[in-house]
Design a protein around this motif. Structure first.
Motif, PDB file in Angstrom:
ATOM      1  N   ASP A 263      -8.722  22.269 -20.286  1.00  0.00           N
ATOM      2  CA  ASP A 263      -7.535  22.590 -19.502  1.00  0.00           C
ATOM      3  C   ASP A 263      -6.995  23.942 -19.953  1.00  0.00           C
ATOM      4  OD1 ASP A 263      -5.106  21.537 -17.765  1.00  0.00           O
ATOM      5  OD2 ASP A 263      -4.261  22.341 -19.626  1.00  0.00           O
ATOM      6  N   ALA A 264      -6.705  24.811 -19.007  1.00  0.00           N
ATOM      7  CA  ALA A 264      -6.287  26.175 -19.352  1.00  0.00           C
ATOM      8  C   ALA A 264      -4.976  26.199 -20.130  1.00  0.00           C
ATOM      9  CB  ALA A 264      -6.165  27.006 -18.075  1.00  0.00           C
ATOM     10  N   GLY A 265      -4.100  25.242 -19.885  1.00  0.00           N
ATOM     11  CA  GLY A 265      -2.802  25.241 -20.531  1.00  0.00           C
ATOM     12  C   GLY A 265      -2.802  24.684 -21.934  1.00  0.00           C
ATOM     13  N   THR A 266      -3.664  23.698 -22.194  1.00  0.00           N
ATOM     14  CA  THR A 266      -3.651  23.029 -23.498  1.00  0.00           C
ATOM     15  C   THR A 266      -4.893  23.250 -24.329  1.00  0.00           C
ATOM     16  OG1 THR A 266      -4.640  20.984 -22.624  1.00  0.00           O
ATOM     17  CG2 THR A 266      -2.230  21.185 -22.492  1.00  0.00           C
ATOM     18  N   GLY A 267      -6.000  23.576 -23.699  1.00  0.00           N
ATOM     19  CA  GLY A 267      -7.255  23.710 -24.437  1.00  0.00           C
ATOM     20  C   GLY A 267      -7.925  22.373 -24.709  1.00  0.00           C
ATOM     21  N   LEU A 268      -7.378  21.292 -24.169  1.00  0.00           N
ATOM     22  CA  LEU A 268      -7.952  19.960 -24.358  1.00  0.00           C
ATOM     23  C   LEU A 268      -8.843  19.598 -23.170  1.00  0.00           C
ATOM     24  CD1 LEU A 268      -4.849  18.020 -25.741  1.00  0.00           C
ATOM     25  CD2 LEU A 268      -6.463  19.490 -26.948  1.00  0.00           C
ATOM     26  N   ILE A 269      -9.750  18.656 -23.407  1.00  0.00           N
ATOM     27  CA  ILE A 269     -10.745  18.270 -22.404  1.00  0.00           C
ATOM     28  C   ILE A 269     -10.483  16.839 -21.951  1.00  0.00           C
ATOM     29  CG2 ILE A 269     -13.222  17.944 -21.984  1.00  0.00           C
ATOM     30  CD1 ILE A 269     -13.729  19.948 -24.285  1.00  0.00           C
ATOM     31  N   ARG A 270     -10.542  16.608 -20.665  1.00  0.00           N
ATOM     32  CA  ARG A 270     -10.380  15.243 -20.154  1.00  0.00           C
ATOM     33  C   ARG A 270     -11.479  14.354 -20.722  1.00  0.00           C
ATOM     34  NH1 ARG A 270      -9.766  14.413 -13.937  1.00  0.00           N
ATOM     35  NH2 ARG A 270     -11.844  15.326 -13.998  1.00  0.00           N
ATOM     36  N   PHE A 271     -11.115  13.161 -21.134  1.00  0.00           N
ATOM     37  CA  PHE A 271     -12.063  12.242 -21.752  1.00  0.00           C
ATOM     38  C   PHE A 271     -13.265  11.997 -20.844  1.00  0.00           C
ATOM     39  CE2 PHE A 271     -13.743   8.035 -22.740  1.00  0.00           C
ATOM     40  CZ  PHE A 271     -13.821   8.059 -24.123  1.00  0.00           C
ATOM     41  N   GLU A 272     -13.020  11.795 -19.564  1.00  0.00           N
ATOM     42  CA  GLU A 272     -14.129  11.500 -18.650  1.00  0.00           C
ATOM     43  C   GLU A 272     -15.070  12.687 -18.510  1.00  0.00           C
ATOM     44  OE1 GLU A 272     -12.317  11.537 -14.344  1.00  0.00           O
ATOM     45  OE2 GLU A 272     -10.797  10.836 -15.764  1.00  0.00           O
ATOM     46  N   ASP A 273     -14.537  13.910 -18.520  1.00  0.00           N
ATOM     47  CA  ASP A 273     -15.390  15.099 -18.445  1.00  0.00           C
ATOM     48  C   ASP A 273     -16.194  15.251 -19.734  1.00  0.00           C
ATOM     49  OD1 ASP A 273     -14.319  15.639 -15.961  1.00  0.00           O
ATOM     50  OD2 ASP A 273     -12.843  17.080 -16.717  1.00  0.00           O
ATOM     51  N   TRP A 274     -15.554  15.004 -20.854  1.00  0.00           N
ATOM     52  CA  TRP A 274     -16.219  15.068 -22.162  1.00  0.00           C
ATOM     53  C   TRP A 274     -17.388  14.102 -22.211  1.00  0.00           C
ATOM     54  CZ3 TRP A 274     -15.008  11.699 -26.746  1.00  0.00           C
ATOM     55  CH2 TRP A 274     -15.568  12.197 -27.942  1.00  0.00           C
ATOM     56  N   GLY A 275     -17.165  12.871 -21.790  1.00  0.00           N
ATOM     57  CA  GLY A 275     -18.219  11.867 -21.831  1.00  0.00           C
ATOM     58  C   GLY A 275     -19.379  12.196 -20.910  1.00  0.00           C
ATOM     59  N   ARG A 276     -19.070  12.783 -19.762  1.00  0.00           N
ATOM     60  CA  ARG A 276     -20.116  13.117 -18.801  1.00  0.00           C
ATOM     61  C   ARG A 276     -20.939  14.316 -19.259  1.00  0.00           C
ATOM     62  NH1 ARG A 276     -17.065  14.428 -15.074  1.00  0.00           N
ATOM     63  NH2 ARG A 276     -17.242  16.695 -15.300  1.00  0.00           N
ATOM     64  N   GLU A 277     -20.269  15.356 -19.759  1.00  0.00           N
ATOM     65  CA  GLU A 277     -20.953  16.601 -20.103  1.00  0.00           C
ATOM     66  C   GLU A 277     -21.509  16.617 -21.529  1.00  0.00           C
ATOM     67  OE1 GLU A 277     -21.557  19.046 -17.974  1.00  0.00           O
ATOM     68  OE2 GLU A 277     -20.573  17.924 -16.373  1.00  0.00           O
ATOM     69  N   ARG A 278     -20.898  15.831 -22.430  1.00  0.00           N
ATOM     70  CA  ARG A 278     -21.334  15.829 -23.832  1.00  0.00           C
ATOM     71  C   ARG A 278     -21.457  14.391 -24.337  1.00  0.00           C
ATOM     72  NH1 ARG A 278     -17.085  20.721 -25.189  1.00  0.00           N
ATOM     73  NH2 ARG A 278     -18.187  22.243 -23.881  1.00  0.00           N
ATOM     74  N   PRO A 279     -22.405  13.659 -23.766  1.00  0.00           N
ATOM     75  CA  PRO A 279     -22.528  12.233 -24.105  1.00  0.00           C
ATOM     76  C   PRO A 279     -22.855  11.970 -25.576  1.00  0.00           C
ATOM     77  CG  PRO A 279     -24.423  12.986 -22.811  1.00  0.00           C
ATOM     78  CD  PRO A 279     -23.401  14.072 -22.764  1.00  0.00           C
ATOM     79  N   LEU A 280     -23.579  12.884 -26.224  1.00  0.00           N
ATOM     80  CA  LEU A 280     -23.915  12.660 -27.632  1.00  0.00           C
ATOM     81  C   LEU A 280     -22.665  12.788 -28.506  1.00  0.00           C
ATOM     82  CD1 LEU A 280     -26.459  11.927 -29.174  1.00  0.00           C
ATOM     83  CD2 LEU A 280     -26.807  14.349 -29.672  1.00  0.00           C
ATOM     84  N   GLN A 281     -21.818  13.741 -28.194  1.00  0.00           N
ATOM     85  CA  GLN A 281     -20.549  13.833 -28.904  1.00  0.00           C
ATOM     86  C   GLN A 281     -19.718  12.575 -28.688  1.00  0.00           C
ATOM     87  OE1 GLN A 281     -18.122  17.246 -28.141  1.00  0.00           O
ATOM     88  NE2 GLN A 281     -19.388  18.642 -29.350  1.00  0.00           N
ATOM     89  N   LYS A 282     -19.651  12.133 -27.466  1.00  0.00           N
ATOM     90  CA  LYS A 282     -18.869  10.931 -27.168  1.00  0.00           C
ATOM     91  C   LYS A 282     -19.407   9.731 -27.944  1.00  0.00           C
ATOM     92  CE  LYS A 282     -17.407   7.849 -23.447  1.00  0.00           C
ATOM     93  NZ  LYS A 282     -18.062   6.628 -23.958  1.00  0.00           N
ATOM     94  N   GLN A 283     -20.725   9.628 -28.057  1.00  0.00           N
ATOM     95  CA  GLN A 283     -21.331   8.509 -28.777  1.00  0.00           C
ATOM     96  C   GLN A 283     -20.877   8.469 -30.232  1.00  0.00           C
ATOM     97  OE1 GLN A 283     -25.637   8.514 -28.734  1.00  0.00           O
ATOM     98  NE2 GLN A 283     -25.768   7.230 -30.559  1.00  0.00           N
ATOM     99  N   PHE A 284     -20.857   9.629 -30.882  1.00  0.00           N
ATOM    100  CA  PHE A 284     -20.563   9.659 -32.316  1.00  0.00           C
ATOM    101  C   PHE A 284     -19.093   9.886 -32.640  1.00  0.00           C
ATOM    102  CE2 PHE A 284     -25.155  10.504 -32.532  1.00  0.00           C
ATOM    103  CZ  PHE A 284     -25.510   9.637 -33.559  1.00  0.00           C
ATOM    104  N   LEU A 285     -18.337  10.485 -31.738  1.00  0.00           N
ATOM    105  CA  LEU A 285     -16.961  10.868 -32.058  1.00  0.00           C
ATOM    106  C   LEU A 285     -15.909  10.006 -31.380  1.00  0.00           C
ATOM    107  CD1 LEU A 285     -17.261  14.768 -31.977  1.00  0.00           C
ATOM    108  CD2 LEU A 285     -17.537  13.217 -33.917  1.00  0.00           C
ATOM    109  N   SER A 286     -16.328   9.073 -30.546  1.00  0.00           N
ATOM    110  CA  SER A 286     -15.373   8.120 -29.993  1.00  0.00           C
ATOM    111  C   SER A 286     -14.978   7.123 -31.074  1.00  0.00           C
ATOM    112  CB  SER A 286     -15.972   7.386 -28.796  1.00  0.00           C
ATOM    113  OG  SER A 286     -16.061   8.228 -27.669  1.00  0.00           O
TER     114      SER A 286
END
Length: 342
Positions: A58-81
């Motif tokens: 997000d341009a205002g906060t620099g944070l990523i929506r959880f659903e976008d994170w999981g879709r685009e970076r599934p390996l990160q989601k697997q280990f960092l959730s």
């Protein structure tokens, strides 16, 4: 409408030496840490990315929506959730006496760091970070007490049941340290809280302290997915050790936090180590969207949650938690590097 409750969680995640002792290390900002080969790493230098400028963020906060994170970076989601397979929780609420359920949407603050350590992986004692006496020396302003599985909020409080681990209870993993921590907010932040509480009569009062529960452990060899972790780090040498720290309960705003420190042998020198550190904090989306209620009150215009969270408010001060996530995280990463090298 609380703004200061998220950064404090990092104190539990970053078990390390003090920031003062860690100034020897410098940070080099890069778009992605995992694309930086070990051969390009410099002594006493940490390559670092918090992905605030990513196209997903997000341009205002620099944070990523959880659903976008999981879709685009599934390996990160697997280990960092919070745990593998974690999804945004379903929360039950009462609206005019009628029970309803809704999905608690989340945004993720993702941090990556990589640095060389001038000793072999086997010489790094990760287990020392699972001792409460070590934690107590890190930040005297945060008080810890050891807790059992029965005392964890997901077990004791039905409202927190969505954060239960599906495979076991928190605090029952062999060799783990489980603590409940209390942190009184510092600097200008308590003043802002008192003002907000006074102006919002009849509403839920904002606390001037944070309480959170954390499990810290060194992963046993049988739990280390070496192939997947090597893919996550982008370093091909064997994984020698993993430190995992999980915040599974917070009294306000945060859903969870996770830190994963992965140690691997340096590809060109068995007496050196490559450390890759990942961190993810899950912030409730509705906190970031609370803006109008602050803008309508002149004295609270600098208390907009997203601004305070990202260190862009006049209420931010100092170099620690009260400075906001970006400054505080960078200081803690320096401290981690110093601690691993001792």
């Amino acid at each position: 409408m609380f703004w200061g409750r998220v950064p404090v969680l990092l104190a539990a995640l970053f078990v390390s030496a003090s920031a003062v002792d860690a100034q020897e290390f410098k940070l080099e900002e890069v778009p992605s840490v995992t694309t930086v080969a070990p051969a390009r790493l410099k002594p006493k230098t940490i390559v670092f990315s918090d992905h605030r400028d990513d196209k997903l963020a997000d341009a205002g906060t620099g944070l990523i929506r959880f659903e976008d994170w999981g879709r685009e970076r599934p390996l990160q989601k697997q280990f960092l959730s919070l745990f593998p397979g974690y999804v945004e929780p379903t929360i039950k609420v009462s609206v005019h006496g009628i029970p309803k359920s809704y999905t608690e949407k989340l945004h993720i603050y993702v941090v990556e760091a990589r640095f060389p350590i001038e000793k072999a992986p086997g010489a790094i004692d990760l287990a020392r970070y699972t001792r409460i006496d070590v934690l107590e020396k890190i930040d005297p302003s945060i008080k810890h007490r050891r807790i059992t599985a029965d005392e964890t909020a997901p077990e004791a409080d039905p409202q927190s049941a969505y954060n239960r681990h599906p495979g076991r209870r928190w605090c029952e993993a062999p060799g783990s340290l489980c603590i409940e921590s209390r942190y009184p907010l510092e600097g200008k932040l308590p003043v802002g809280i008192r003002l907000a509480n006074k102006l919002e009569e009849g509403g839920k009062k904002i606390s001037e302290f944070m309480e959170f529960q954390t499990e810290i452990r060194v992963l046993p060899p049988e739990e280390i997915d070496r192939l997947a972790l090597a893919k996550l780090t982008g370093v091909e040498t064997p994984v020698a050790g993993v430190l995992e720290q999980t915040i599974f309960h917070v009294n306000q705003v945060m859903q969870f936090g996770k830190l994963l420190a992965v140690l691997q042998e340096h590809p060109s020198d068995p007496n050196r180590t490559i450390a890759t550190v990942f961190m993810a904090l899950a912030v409730e989306t509705d906190v970031l969207e609370r803006k109008k209620e602050f803008e309508s009150v002149p004295v609270l215009r600098n208390l907009i949650p997203a601004q305070v969270l990202m260190g862009k408010s006049s209420f931010n001060s100092g170099n620690s938690i009260s400075a906001g996530l970006p400054d505080y995280v960078r200081n803690r990463i320096r401290a981690i590097a110093e601690g691993f090298g001792q």
